[in-house]
Scaffold this motif. Structure first.
Motif, PDB file in Angstrom:
ATOM      1  N   VAL A 228       0.858  -1.180   0.000  1.00 31.58           N
ATOM      2  CA  VAL A 228       0.000   0.000   0.000  1.00 31.58           C
ATOM      3  C   VAL A 228       0.896   1.232   0.000  1.00 31.58           C
ATOM      4  CG1 VAL A 228      -1.735   1.318   1.275  1.00 31.58           C
ATOM      5  CG2 VAL A 228      -1.871  -1.186   1.193  1.00 31.58           C
ATOM      6  N   ASP A 229       0.769   2.067  -1.021  1.00 30.06           N
ATOM      7  CA  ASP A 229       1.606   3.261  -1.137  1.00 30.06           C
ATOM      8  C   ASP A 229       0.997   4.417  -0.342  1.00 30.06           C
ATOM      9  OD1 ASP A 229       3.401   2.027  -2.905  1.00 30.06           O
ATOM     10  OD2 ASP A 229       2.114   2.478  -4.624  1.00 30.06           O
ATOM     11  N   VAL A 230       1.790   5.003   0.543  1.00 30.37           N
ATOM     12  CA  VAL A 230       1.353   6.140   1.355  1.00 30.37           C
ATOM     13  C   VAL A 230       2.168   7.368   0.962  1.00 30.37           C
ATOM     14  CG1 VAL A 230       1.116   7.077   3.682  1.00 30.37           C
ATOM     15  CG2 VAL A 230       0.692   4.645   3.273  1.00 30.37           C
ATOM     16  N   THR A 231       1.485   8.486   0.731  1.00 26.12           N
ATOM     17  CA  THR A 231       2.160   9.723   0.322  1.00 26.12           C
ATOM     18  C   THR A 231       1.602  10.901   1.104  1.00 26.12           C
ATOM     19  OG1 THR A 231       0.537  10.091  -1.451  1.00 26.12           O
ATOM     20  CG2 THR A 231       2.542   8.872  -2.029  1.00 26.12           C
ATOM     21  N   ARG A 232       2.300  12.034   1.006  1.00 26.32           N
ATOM     22  CA  ARG A 232       1.803  13.281   1.581  1.00 26.32           C
ATOM     23  C   ARG A 232       0.939  14.002   0.541  1.00 26.32           C
ATOM     24  NH1 ARG A 232       1.838  13.776   6.775  1.00 26.32           N
ATOM     25  NH2 ARG A 232       1.501  15.997   6.373  1.00 26.32           N
ATOM     26  N   ILE A 233      -0.037  14.742   1.027  1.00 28.16           N
ATOM     27  CA  ILE A 233      -0.917  15.502   0.141  1.00 28.16           C
ATOM     28  C   ILE A 233      -1.399  16.731   0.902  1.00 28.16           C
ATOM     29  CG2 ILE A 233      -2.924  14.120   0.857  1.00 28.16           C
ATOM     30  CD1 ILE A 233      -4.152  14.575  -1.876  1.00 28.16           C
ATOM     31  N   PRO A 234      -1.475  17.902   0.264  1.00 24.97           N
ATOM     32  CA  PRO A 234      -2.021  19.073   0.960  1.00 24.97           C
ATOM     33  C   PRO A 234      -3.450  18.793   1.433  1.00 24.97           C
ATOM     34  CG  PRO A 234      -0.895  19.735  -1.045  1.00 24.97           C
ATOM     35  CD  PRO A 234      -0.986  18.242  -1.083  1.00 24.97           C
ATOM     36  N   ALA A 235      -3.695  18.974   2.702  1.00 26.71           N
ATOM     37  CA  ALA A 235      -5.006  18.636   3.262  1.00 26.71           C
ATOM     38  C   ALA A 235      -6.132  19.381   2.571  1.00 26.71           C
ATOM     39  CB  ALA A 235      -5.014  18.927   4.762  1.00 26.71           C
ATOM     40  N   GLU A 236      -5.876  20.628   2.161  1.00 26.58           N
ATOM     41  CA  GLU A 236      -6.932  21.421   1.528  1.00 26.58           C
ATOM     42  C   GLU A 236      -7.312  20.887   0.148  1.00 26.58           C
ATOM     43  OE1 GLU A 236      -2.944  23.432   0.688  1.00 26.58           O
ATOM     44  OE2 GLU A 236      -3.951  22.484   2.401  1.00 26.58           O
ATOM     45  N   ARG A 237      -6.495  20.002  -0.397  1.00 21.48           N
ATOM     46  CA  ARG A 237      -6.778  19.442  -1.712  1.00 21.48           C
ATOM     47  C   ARG A 237      -7.774  18.281  -1.643  1.00 21.48           C
ATOM     48  NH1 ARG A 237      -1.594  17.491  -4.906  1.00 21.48           N
ATOM     49  NH2 ARG A 237      -1.129  19.712  -4.660  1.00 21.48           N
ATOM     50  N   VAL A 238      -7.908  17.690  -0.459  1.00 21.19           N
ATOM     51  CA  VAL A 238      -8.765  16.506  -0.307  1.00 21.19           C
ATOM     52  C   VAL A 238     -10.228  16.893  -0.553  1.00 21.19           C
ATOM     53  CG1 VAL A 238      -9.548  14.706   1.275  1.00 21.19           C
ATOM     54  CG2 VAL A 238      -7.157  15.467   1.330  1.00 21.19           C
ATOM     55  N   GLY A 239     -10.874  16.191  -1.468  1.00 16.72           N
ATOM     56  CA  GLY A 239     -12.278  16.462  -1.774  1.00 16.72           C
ATOM     57  C   GLY A 239     -12.509  17.770  -2.501  1.00 16.72           C
TER      58      GLY A 239
END
Length: 321
Positions: A228-239
């Motif tokens: 399972v690949d886990v990465t960082r993502i800007p929280a404000e980008r989710v949804g």
């Protein structure tokens, strides 16, 4: 077009009930459109579904006799589950429905919500738990259990009330997403599951190879991979799709195409030769559908061609797929 009658709606509901047993995505999308046409459709389908559930335990005890000819009647073999509504036609179907609806109903608290491409729908499970379905999405909920949901296909954004005694659980195929009080987005597409967290924390497959995600983290679980690949993502980008923006950082064009298909009611796929090519950028959806696709060609560095059933992204200057 002649006005629908209660009998014609019931007959159509029976037909959908039969077709959905082995239905593909196109059938489910057609079913969602039929439900949206008239509130009576959902009520009729619910009654047929409940009638079918009531009929189920009685089938092993049913004896079906053929219409009498000159030969002596012989009892038929006990009816099997496969008989269901498929054996009923015309007046027989109407009689069967009338008879079964008189039986005590085995109540089912599960219900399904499906959206067609380009459509969104909000489901309020309790005063502080809300699920927003993106287009071309199919989910199951439980009227008696607001801490349960199942995502069959598509994408949904979850705003979940934290309850340590009764964690919210989302089924995604054979996987579980367990909430620890959060806002998170889940996508289920052929061959993969994607989860991203905007607030709080979730646990992916608790109890077996558990993966914890905090705000600003995302995962991709591909059927073809054991990792399972886990990465960082800007929280404000989710949804961000909920507000009309699709934001990407080195996302494959196949994912961009799938997102556009859900959002626009315009089927889009990426040709195999460029499906894995990464794209970074933001697409602000303007509601113009095919017109916007044409304008996106330059930004995506693709050539979009109309084909049967939708649009296909092809390499710029390429002759084929």
């Amino acid at each position: 077009m002649p006005a629908e009658t209660p009998d014609s709606i019931d007959a159509r509901a029976i037909e959908w009930h039969i077709r959905l047993r082995d239905g593909d995505d196109a059938i489910w999308e057609g079913f969602a459109e039929w439900l949206a046409e008239d509130p009576r459709h959902a009520a009729a389908y619910g009654a047929i579904e409940q009638a079918d559930l009531a009929l189920e335990p009685l089938l092993p005890h049913v004896i079906v006799r053929e219409a009498a000819n000159d030969a002596e009647e012989q009892p038929a073999a006990p009816a099997r589950r496969a008989w269901r509504w498929a054996a009923a036609g015309g007046a027989v179907a109407a009689s069967a429905v009338a008879a079964v609806l008189m039986l005590p109903r085995a109540e089912s608290s599960r219900y399904e919500v499906a959206t067609r491409p380009g459509q969104r729908q909000v489901v309020q499970l309790d005063p502080a738990t809300q699920v927003t379905l993106n287009g071309a999405t199919r989910m199951t909920f439980d009227r008696k259990d607001p801490r349960f949901a199942s995502l069959a296909k598509g994408e949904a954004l979850f705003l979940v009330r934290h309850d340590s005694a009764r964690p919210f659980r989302l089924e995604v195929g054979g996987n579980i997403v367990e909430d620890v009080g959060t806002v998170f987005n889940v996508v289920r597409e052929t061959g993969e599951v994607r989860v991203a967290v905007a607030e709080g924390k979730i646990v992916y497959n608790p109890g077996r190879n558990a993966v914890s995600l905090n705000a600003g983290q995302a995962l991709v679980d591909r059927d073809a991979s054991d990792v399972v690949d886990v990465t960082r993502i800007p929280a404000e980008r989710v949804g961000s799709w909920k507000s009309g923006s699709l934001v990407y950082s080195a996302a494959p064009l196949s994912q961009v195409a799938a997102d556009l298909s859900r959002a626009m009611d315009v089927p889009v796929i990426a040709a195999s030769g460029i499906a894995d090519r990464p794209f970074s950028g933001t697409i602000a959806l303007d509601g113009s559908g095919p017109d916007q696709l044409q304008r996106l060609q330059l930004a995506l560095n693709v050539r979009l061609e109309k084909e049967a059933g939708g649009w296909i992204m092809k390499p710029v200057g390429g002759a084929g797929r």
